[in-house]
Design a protein around this motif. Sequence first.
Motif, PDB file in Angstrom:
ATOM      1  N   LYS A 100       1.557   4.571  -4.886  1.00 48.96           N
ATOM      2  CA  LYS A 100       1.867   3.154  -5.171  1.00 48.96           C
ATOM      3  C   LYS A 100       1.440   2.230  -4.031  1.00 48.96           C
ATOM      4  O   LYS A 100       1.169   1.059  -4.260  1.00 48.96           O
ATOM      5  N   ASP A 101       1.342   2.754  -2.830  1.00 50.28           N
ATOM      6  CA  ASP A 101       0.951   1.918  -1.694  1.00 50.28           C
ATOM      7  C   ASP A 101      -0.556   1.918  -1.447  1.00 50.28           C
ATOM      8  O   ASP A 101      -1.019   1.254  -0.531  1.00 50.28           O
ATOM      9  N   GLY A 102      -1.293   2.676  -2.267  1.00 51.96           N
ATOM     10  CA  GLY A 102      -2.746   2.668  -2.107  1.00 51.96           C
ATOM     11  C   GLY A 102      -3.356   4.043  -2.239  1.00 51.96           C
ATOM     12  O   GLY A 102      -2.675   5.055  -2.419  1.00 51.96           O
ATOM     13  N   GLU A 103      -4.644   4.046  -2.129  1.00 55.77           N
ATOM     14  CA  GLU A 103      -5.474   5.228  -2.325  1.00 55.77           C
ATOM     15  C   GLU A 103      -5.194   6.302  -1.266  1.00 55.77           C
ATOM     16  O   GLU A 103      -4.983   5.991  -0.099  1.00 55.77           O
ATOM     17  N   SER A 123      -6.220   7.072  -6.773  1.00 55.20           N
ATOM     18  CA  SER A 123      -5.454   5.834  -6.798  1.00 55.20           C
ATOM     19  C   SER A 123      -4.683   5.748  -8.113  1.00 55.20           C
ATOM     20  O   SER A 123      -5.057   6.347  -9.122  1.00 55.20           O
ATOM     21  N   GLN A 153       4.478   8.069  -6.903  1.00 51.52           N
ATOM     22  CA  GLN A 153       5.182   7.226  -5.927  1.00 51.52           C
ATOM     23  C   GLN A 153       4.392   7.121  -4.635  1.00 51.52           C
ATOM     24  O   GLN A 153       4.311   6.050  -4.030  1.00 51.52           O
ATOM     25  N   ASP A 154       3.793   8.222  -4.211  1.00 53.16           N
ATOM     26  CA  ASP A 154       2.997   8.205  -2.979  1.00 53.16           C
ATOM     27  C   ASP A 154       1.766   7.313  -3.116  1.00 53.16           C
ATOM     28  O   ASP A 154       1.327   6.709  -2.138  1.00 53.16           O
TER      29      ASP A 154
END
Length: 113
Positions: free
Chosen positions: A25-28, A70, A22-23
Motif C-alpha cells: 500500500k505504501d508503494g512498489e 505494486s 498491506q505491505d
Amino acid sequence: MADTASDIFAALAHPTRRQILQDLKDGELAAGEIAAKFSASGPTISRHLGVLRQAGLVSERRDANRILYSLVADNLALSVGDFLSTVCPEQIVLREVRKKRAPKAASASEATA
C-alpha cells in the motif's frame, strides 16, 4: 473466463496474501523485499504473488533482473464494493450520504482558510 470477484476473494482468503497487499500500500516493492518479510520460502511467496497477480490485485514490472510489484487498489475496491452493495444495499445509501457530505466538508475547510 474466470470470475474476477471469486478470484479476488480467493486471493484474500490467505493471511500472507493480505499482508503482502498491506505491505504494497505504501508503494512498489521488489519480490525479494516482499519475501524477506516472511518466514516462508521464496517459491512459496512467489506462488502467493502469482495468485494476487492472477486476481488482478497486483501488477508486476521488470527492472533489469528484479521483478517489482505494486498494488492495483482499484480492482480490490471495486470488487469488494460491488459485493457489499449486492449483499448489503445500505452500503449504497451510505456511499451517497458520504458523497453529499464531502462537498460540504470541503466548502467548510475553504471558508476557514
